[in-house]
Write an enzyme that holds these catalytic residues in place. Structure first.
Site, PDB file in Angstrom:
ATOM      1  N   LYS A 146     116.168 -52.980  46.645  1.00 13.58           N
ATOM      2  CA  LYS A 146     116.690 -51.666  46.136  1.00 13.58           C
ATOM      3  C   LYS A 146     118.222 -52.127  45.393  1.00 13.58           C
ATOM      4  O   LYS A 146     118.634 -51.457  44.206  1.00 13.58           O
ATOM      5  CB  LYS A 146     116.710 -50.547  46.806  1.00 13.58           C
ATOM      6  CG  LYS A 146     115.303 -50.313  47.479  1.00 13.58           C
ATOM      7  CD  LYS A 146     114.915 -49.159  46.732  1.00 13.58           C
ATOM      8  CE  LYS A 146     113.291 -48.528  47.064  1.00 13.58           C
ATOM      9  NZ  LYS A 146     112.727 -47.438  46.103  1.00 13.58           N
TER      10      LYS A 146
ATOM     11  N   ASN B  61     108.287 -44.898  38.946  1.00 11.51           N
ATOM     12  CA  ASN B  61     108.934 -45.520  40.076  1.00 11.51           C
ATOM     13  C   ASN B  61     110.608 -45.143  40.228  1.00 11.51           C
ATOM     14  O   ASN B  61     111.131 -44.951  39.310  1.00 11.51           O
ATOM     15  CB  ASN B  61     108.998 -46.985  40.024  1.00 11.51           C
ATOM     16  CG  ASN B  61     109.327 -47.713  41.302  1.00 11.51           C
ATOM     17  OD1 ASN B  61     110.525 -47.374  42.052  1.00 11.51           O
ATOM     18  ND2 ASN B  61     108.507 -48.368  41.985  1.00 11.51           N
TER      19      ASN B  61
ATOM     20  N   ASP C 278     115.620 -41.488  49.124  1.00  8.18           N
ATOM     21  CA  ASP C 278     115.239 -41.849  47.889  1.00  8.18           C
ATOM     22  C   ASP C 278     113.670 -41.413  47.668  1.00  8.18           C
ATOM     23  O   ASP C 278     113.174 -41.226  46.595  1.00  8.18           O
ATOM     24  CB  ASP C 278     115.293 -43.549  47.889  1.00  8.18           C
ATOM     25  CG  ASP C 278     114.714 -43.817  46.395  1.00  8.18           C
ATOM     26  OD1 ASP C 278     115.117 -43.294  45.514  1.00  8.18           O
ATOM     27  OD2 ASP C 278     114.229 -45.133  46.636  1.00  8.18           O
ATOM     28  N   ASP C 279     112.787 -41.657  48.820  1.00  5.55           N
ATOM     29  CA  ASP C 279     111.476 -41.356  48.868  1.00  5.55           C
ATOM     30  C   ASP C 279     111.207 -40.019  48.677  1.00  5.55           C
ATOM     31  O   ASP C 279     110.329 -39.735  47.795  1.00  5.55           O
ATOM     32  CB  ASP C 279     110.758 -41.885  50.143  1.00  5.55           C
ATOM     33  CG  ASP C 279     111.046 -43.321  50.293  1.00  5.55           C
ATOM     34  OD1 ASP C 279     110.348 -44.146  49.394  1.00  5.55           O
ATOM     35  OD2 ASP C 279     111.706 -43.856  51.143  1.00  5.55           O
TER      36      ASP C 279
ATOM     37  N   ARG D  91     116.527 -72.396  34.892  1.00  5.25           N
ATOM     38  CA  ARG D  91     116.303 -71.586  36.041  1.00  5.25           C
ATOM     39  C   ARG D  91     114.775 -70.878  35.685  1.00  5.25           C
ATOM     40  O   ARG D  91     114.067 -70.631  36.545  1.00  5.25           O
ATOM     41  CB  ARG D  91     117.428 -70.602  36.327  1.00  5.25           C
ATOM     42  CG  ARG D  91     118.670 -71.217  36.908  1.00  5.25           C
ATOM     43  CD  ARG D  91     118.236 -71.963  38.032  1.00  5.25           C
ATOM     44  NE  ARG D  91     119.580 -72.450  38.785  1.00  5.25           N
ATOM     45  CZ  ARG D  91     119.582 -72.868  40.135  1.00  5.25           C
ATOM     46  NH1 ARG D  91     118.565 -73.188  40.528  1.00  5.25           N
ATOM     47  NH2 ARG D  91     120.719 -73.123  40.653  1.00  5.25           N
TER      48      ARG D  91
ATOM     49  N   ALA E 152     106.754 -38.651  50.211  1.00  9.18           N
ATOM     50  CA  ALA E 152     107.016 -38.449  48.684  1.00  9.18           C
ATOM     51  C   ALA E 152     106.052 -37.410  48.008  1.00  9.18           C
ATOM     52  O   ALA E 152     106.775 -37.036  47.192  1.00  9.18           O
ATOM     53  CB  ALA E 152     106.448 -39.953  48.468  1.00  9.18           C
TER      54      ALA E 152
ATOM     55  N   ASN F  33     102.565 -47.764  46.637  1.00  8.03           N
ATOM     56  CA  ASN F  33     103.057 -49.017  46.334  1.00  8.03           C
ATOM     57  C   ASN F  33     102.670 -49.857  47.450  1.00  8.03           C
ATOM     58  O   ASN F  33     102.544 -49.148  48.799  1.00  8.03           O
ATOM     59  CB  ASN F  33     104.723 -49.188  46.117  1.00  8.03           C
ATOM     60  CG  ASN F  33     104.997 -48.401  44.916  1.00  8.03           C
ATOM     61  OD1 ASN F  33     104.243 -48.751  43.707  1.00  8.03           O
ATOM     62  ND2 ASN F  33     106.183 -47.412  45.043  1.00  8.03           N
TER      63      ASN F  33
ATOM     64  N   TYR G  10     111.174 -56.658  43.282  1.00  7.86           N
ATOM     65  CA  TYR G  10     110.907 -55.653  43.736  1.00  7.86           C
ATOM     66  C   TYR G  10     109.511 -55.284  43.822  1.00  7.86           C
ATOM     67  O   TYR G  10     108.833 -56.407  43.866  1.00  7.86           O
ATOM     68  CB  TYR G  10     111.575 -54.477  42.753  1.00  7.86           C
ATOM     69  CG  TYR G  10     111.670 -53.002  43.081  1.00  7.86           C
ATOM     70  CD1 TYR G  10     112.035 -52.527  44.123  1.00  7.86           C
ATOM     71  CD2 TYR G  10     111.292 -52.231  42.030  1.00  7.86           C
ATOM     72  CE1 TYR G  10     112.169 -51.178  44.586  1.00  7.86           C
ATOM     73  CE2 TYR G  10     111.031 -50.678  42.437  1.00  7.86           C
ATOM     74  CZ  TYR G  10     111.688 -50.252  43.431  1.00  7.86           C
ATOM     75  OH  TYR G  10     111.599 -48.880  43.932  1.00  7.86           O
TER      76      TYR G  10
ATOM     77  N   ARG H 238     108.445 -47.163  57.481  1.00  9.23           N
ATOM     78  CA  ARG H 238     107.025 -47.010  56.534  1.00  9.23           C
ATOM     79  C   ARG H 238     107.928 -47.894  55.429  1.00  9.23           C
ATOM     80  O   ARG H 238     108.267 -47.286  54.305  1.00  9.23           O
ATOM     81  CB  ARG H 238     107.087 -45.461  56.533  1.00  9.23           C
ATOM     82  CG  ARG H 238     105.779 -45.118  55.554  1.00  9.23           C
ATOM     83  CD  ARG H 238     106.093 -45.410  54.057  1.00  9.23           C
ATOM     84  NE  ARG H 238     106.822 -44.698  53.165  1.00  9.23           N
ATOM     85  CZ  ARG H 238     107.174 -44.800  52.048  1.00  9.23           C
ATOM     86  NH1 ARG H 238     107.491 -45.968  51.595  1.00  9.23           N
ATOM     87  NH2 ARG H 238     107.850 -43.859  51.347  1.00  9.23           N
TER      88      ARG H 238
ATOM     89  N   GLU I   5     116.001 -45.099  53.020  1.00  6.84           N
ATOM     90  CA  GLU I   5     114.890 -45.653  52.288  1.00  6.84           C
ATOM     91  C   GLU I   5     113.673 -45.874  53.333  1.00  6.84           C
ATOM     92  O   GLU I   5     113.758 -46.397  54.227  1.00  6.84           O
ATOM     93  CB  GLU I   5     115.134 -46.890  51.564  1.00  6.84           C
ATOM     94  CG  GLU I   5     114.006 -47.469  50.699  1.00  6.84           C
ATOM     95  CD  GLU I   5     113.948 -46.460  49.185  1.00  6.84           C
ATOM     96  OE1 GLU I   5     114.825 -45.984  48.847  1.00  6.84           O
ATOM     97  OE2 GLU I   5     112.628 -46.362  49.108  1.00  6.84           O
ATOM     98  N   ASP I   6     112.445 -45.460  52.983  1.00  7.74           N
ATOM     99  CA  ASP I   6     111.113 -45.907  53.659  1.00  7.74           C
ATOM    100  C   ASP I   6     111.458 -45.597  55.173  1.00  7.74           C
ATOM    101  O   ASP I   6     111.016 -46.423  55.996  1.00  7.74           O
ATOM    102  CB  ASP I   6     110.935 -47.376  53.402  1.00  7.74           C
ATOM    103  CG  ASP I   6     110.508 -47.514  52.022  1.00  7.74           C
ATOM    104  OD1 ASP I   6     110.367 -46.708  51.234  1.00  7.74           O
ATOM    105  OD2 ASP I   6     110.068 -48.808  51.797  1.00  7.74           O
TER     106      ASP I   6
END
Ligand SMILES: NC(=O)C1=CN([C@@H]2O[C@H](COP(=O)(O)OP(=O)(O)OC[C@H]3O[C@@H](n4cnc5c(N)ncnc54)[C@H](OP(=O)(O)O)[C@@H]3O)[C@@H](O)[C@H]2O)C=CC1
Ligand SMILES: CC(=O)C(=O)O
Ligand SMILES: [Mg+2]
Length: 581
Positions: free
Chosen positions: A170, A450, A262-263, A55, A299, A406, A99, A152, A241-242
Site C-alpha cells: 500500500k 479498488n 481503508d477497508d 530491469r 468492507a 481480493n 499489489y 484479515r 488496514e486489514d
C-alpha cells in the site's frame, strides 16, 4: 524485541557493493581496456539499454508472478528511485505485481520468500516501549504509516506477521500514485499473535508463536501506539488496514488523530465513485435501486454506508436509502428475526420487512429481492455463478455486478464469467484486475474497484493540509472527486474508473478536494493553502510530490540511483557527470 528495519527501501543512505554487470558496462564505456571485460565483452558491446529497460527485460524473464514480486522488492531495496521510475512509467502492468493479486501470494509465502526486512514489526512484548522503538526508526520525517495486525489479510484470513506485504504494497502505491516520499512512509505490522495453526506450526514463521491477544489487550496496545506515533511524528497520518472486523478502533481514534480505516472508508469511497458512474450508465434512478451485498463485514457495510450517504444527497430519506440494501452473510439474509445475535455493524442494515421468511442462500435472496446491484465482499470465489448472473440479466438491462473480494482467487466471479453470462451487458468492477475480454467481436474493458484509487489522495491531502483529523465528509468528497475524473472515452468503453496510467493527476484532484473539505470544516492547519485557487493549489500539490525522475544520487556507491535521474543522457555519461559533482 521484534524490531527489524531496512532503511534502504525508504530512501536511507546505505553503502552497497555494486559488482554487477552494469559496472563493467560503465567501465567499458569509460574507456576501460576491453581485455578486462573477459567473457562479458560481446554482451556488453551489444548493450544499448538504459537501466530501466534492462530491469524491465529482467523482470519479463522471470517466469512466475511471485518471482517478479521478489525481483521488484529487491529492486526497491537496492535502488529506490529506479524502482519508482519503473512504476510510474508502467503503472498498469506493475501494479498487479506489487499489489493485489500478487501481494496476496507473497503474504501467503512471506516466510519462505523473505529476503530482507522492509518495515517495522512491533510485538506484544514491546508494549510499554513503543515510543522508544519508534524513535529508533532511521527516518526523522515520517508522514504516513499503514498499520495492520495481519488478522484479515485480503480475503486470505489471519496471516499474522506475514501480512507485512500489505503495508509495504500500500505504501509503495502511496509513493507511486500520490508521490509521498518513500522515506516518509512507514510500513508497520503488529505482531499480536495469530490464530492460524498452520503458521504456528511452521518452523519458518517469523512472528510470535502465540494465539492472538484479546480484544482488550489489542485495544490497549493500539492506544499506546497511537500516542507513540503522534509523539514521534506529530500529525502522522495513520491508515488502518486489514484488521478483522469488528474494528472498534476507528470510532475510538477517528476524531482524536489523523487516521482512517481503508477497508471501511477507502473502499466505501472508491465503490461509491464507481456506483455514481454505474448509475449514469444504467440510467435507473437512485430510488429504484435494490442492492444485494454478499458479505457483511467491514468492507461490505462500509461500502453500503457511503452509498446511503449518496442516496440521501440525491433526495431519499435516511430510512428510504437504508432500505435499498439487503445483506447476506454465513447465515443467510440478515434479518431482525433470524434468531442469532447480530454484530453491531450489521444492525443498521438488518431487514424487518421479511414477513417472518428466512433466506439461506444467495440464489434465494436474489429471487426474493430482484436486485439491480450485486456486490461481492465475501471472499467466496465463484458465488456469482452462471445461474445468478443470468438471473441478474433477466431482471436488468444492465445489471451492476461488483465482485470486489481480493485477491483474484477470491473474486465472486471473473470478468470473463460476468461478460459471458450477462451477454456482455454487465456494468462491472472487481477488486483485483482482470484482462479485457472479447464478447461478440467487441473488446470489453473491466474496471478495478479498488481502494487504491482513493487512499493515496486521501493521505496526500491530509498530510499537505495538516488536518486535525479525517472527517467522514472528507472521505465522501474523495469519492465524488474520483467519480468526476472518468473521461468520456473511458465512460464510452464502460469504464467506471480512470485509467491507472492517469493515477497521479487523479490523486492530485482527490487530494485537492480532500483539502478543500478540511478547509470547509476548519480542520486544516496549513492556512497558506486557503487563498489558493484550484489551479494554483493543484500546481502546488504537484510540486510537493516525489518525482523519481528528478532524484539525485544517494552516495557514490549508489550508481544506479545516480544514473536514473536523467531520462535522456546515456547512463554512463550521466554517471560521469555525477561523479564530478
Ligand atoms: N476491492 C477493494 O478495494 C476491497 C476489497 N476487500 C475484500 O473484501 C473481502 C471482505 O473483506 P472484509 O469485509 O474486511 O472481511 P470480513 O471478514 O469483515 O467480512 C467477510 C464477510 O463475508 C461473509 N462470508 C465469508 N464467508 C462466507 C460464506 N461462506 N458464506 C456467506 N458469507 C460469507 C462473512 O460472514 P459472517 O459475517 O457471517 O462471518 C462476512 O460478513 C476480502 O476479500 C477483501 O479483500 C476489502 C477491502 C477493499
Ligand atoms: C484492497 C483491500 O484493501 C483489501 O482487499 O483488503
Ligand atoms: Mg485492505
Amino acid at each position: 524485541m521484534a524490531t527489524i528495519v531496512n532503511p534502504s527501501s525508504r530512501g536511507y543512505t546505505q553503502k552497497r557493493h555494486t559488482t554487477d554487470i552494469w559496472i563493467l558496462h560503465i567501465q567499458l564505456q569509460q574507456g576501460e581496456p576491453e581485455e578486462h571485460m573477459g567473457l562479458f565483452l560481446p554482451m556488453l558491446k551489444a548493450m544499448s539499454f538504459k537501466p530501466k529497460d534492462v530491469r524491465l527485460k529482467q523482470l519479463e524473464s522471470k517466469t512466475s508472478p511471485i518471482e517478479k514480486y521478489i525481483y521488484l522488492s529487491n529492486l526497491r531495496n537496492s535502488n529506490v528511485h529506479l524502482f519508482y521510475r519503473l512504476v510510474l512509467e508502467n503503472f498498469t502492468t506493475l501494479t498487479p505485481l506489487i499489489y493485489t493479486p500478487v501481494v496476496g501470494e507473497a503474504c501467503l509465502k512471506w516466510s519462505d520468500i523473505y529476503q530482507q526486512p522492509e518495515g517495522l514489526y512491533l510485538s506484544y512484548k514491546d508494549r510499554g516501549s513503543l515510543r522508544d522503538i519508534l524513535r529508533n526508526w532511521p527516518q526523522p520525517n515520517v508522514a504516513m504509516t499503514v498499520v495492520t495486525d495481519g488478522s484479515r489479510i485480503l480475503g486470505l484470513g489471519d496471516l499474522g506477521v506475514n501480512g507485512m506485504g500489505i503495508p509495504v504494497g500500500k505504501l509503495a502505491l502511496y509513493t507511486g500514485c500520490a508521490g509521498i516520499r518513500p522515506e516518509a512512509t512507514l510500513p508497520l505490522t503488529l505482531d499480536l499473535g495469530t490464530n492460524n495453526e498452520t503458521l504456528l506450526n511452521d518452523p519458518l514463521y517469523m512472528g510470535s508463536r502465540m494465539k492472538r491477544v484479546s480484544e482488550d489487550e489489542e485495544r490497549m496496545f493500539l492506544d499506546e501506539l497511537m500516542v507513540a506515533l503522534n509523539e514521534t511524528w506529530p500529525g502522522i497520518v495513520v491508515q488502518f488496514e486489514d484488521f478483522k472486523s469488528p474494528f472498534p478502533a476507528l470510532e475510538r481514534y477517528q476524531y482524536k488523530y489523523s487516521c482512517f480505516n481503508d477497508d471501511v472508508q477507502g473502499t466505501g469511497a472508491v465503490i461509491l465513485a464507481g456506483i455514481i458512474t454505474a448509475l449514469k450508465m444504467s440510467g435507473i434512478p437512485v430510488k429504484d435501486q435494490r442492492a444485494v451485498f454478499m458479505g457483511a463485514g467491514s468492507a461490505g457495510t462500509g461500502v453500503a454506508q457511503q452509498i446511503v450517504q449518496y442516496f440521501m444527497k440525491e433526495g431519499l430519506t435516511e430510512d428510504e436509502a437504508r432500505r435499498c440494501f439487503w445483506f447476506v452473510d454465513t447465515k443467510g439474509l440478515i434479518t431482525n428475526d433470524r434468531g442469532d445475535k447480530l454484530a453491531q455493524h450489521k444492525l443498521y442494515f438488518s431487514r424487518d420487512d421479511n414477513s417472518g421468511q428466512q433466506f439461506k442462500s444467495l440464489t434465494e435472496v436474489v429471487d426474493y429481492v430482484k436486485p439491480t446491484i450485486l456486490m461481492g465482499l465475501s471472499t467466496i470465489r465463484g458465488i456469482f455463478d452462471e445461474p445468478i448472473l443470468k438471473k441478474m440479466t433477466s431482471l436488468n438491462r444492465h445489471p451492476i455486478i461488483f465482485p470486489l473480494s481480493n485477491p483474484s482467487s477470491k473474486a465472486e466471479c471473473t470478468f470473463e464469467e460476468a461478460m459471458k453470462f450477462t451477454d456482455g451487458r454487465a456494468i462491472f468492477a472487481s477488486g483485483s484486475p482482470f484482462p479485457t475480454h472479447v464478447h461478440n467481436g467487441k473488446v470489453m474493458y473491466p474496471s478495478q474497484g479498488n481502494n487504491m484509487y482513493v487512499f493515496p489522495g486521501i493521505g496526500l491531502g491530509s498530510i499537505l493540509c495538516k488536518t486535525k483529523h479525517i472527517s467522514q465528509e472528507m472521505i465522501y468528497t474523495s469519492a465524488v472527486a474520483l467519480s468526476k475524473t472518468v473521461i468520456p472515452s473511458e465512460f464510452a468503453n464502460g469504464m467506471l474508473y480512470p485509467s491507472l496510467d492517469r493515477i497521479r493527476p487523479v490523486s492530485v484532484i482527490v487530494a485537492r478536494e480532500v483539502i478543500r473539505q478540511a478547509q470547509r470544516e476548519g480542520l486544516d492547519r496549513e492556512p497558506s493553502l486557503r487563498d489558493m485557487n484550484d489551479e494554483t493549489l493543484d500546481q502546488w500539490i504537484n510540486e510537493q510530490m516525489y518525482n523519481p525522475h528528478k532524484e539525485g544520487r544517494f552516495n557514490e556507491l549508489e550508481r544506479e540511483s545516480t544514473i536514473t535521474d536523467d531520462a535522456e543522457a546515456p547512463f554512463y555519461e550521466k554517471e560521469r557527470l555525477s561523479a564530478k559533482l
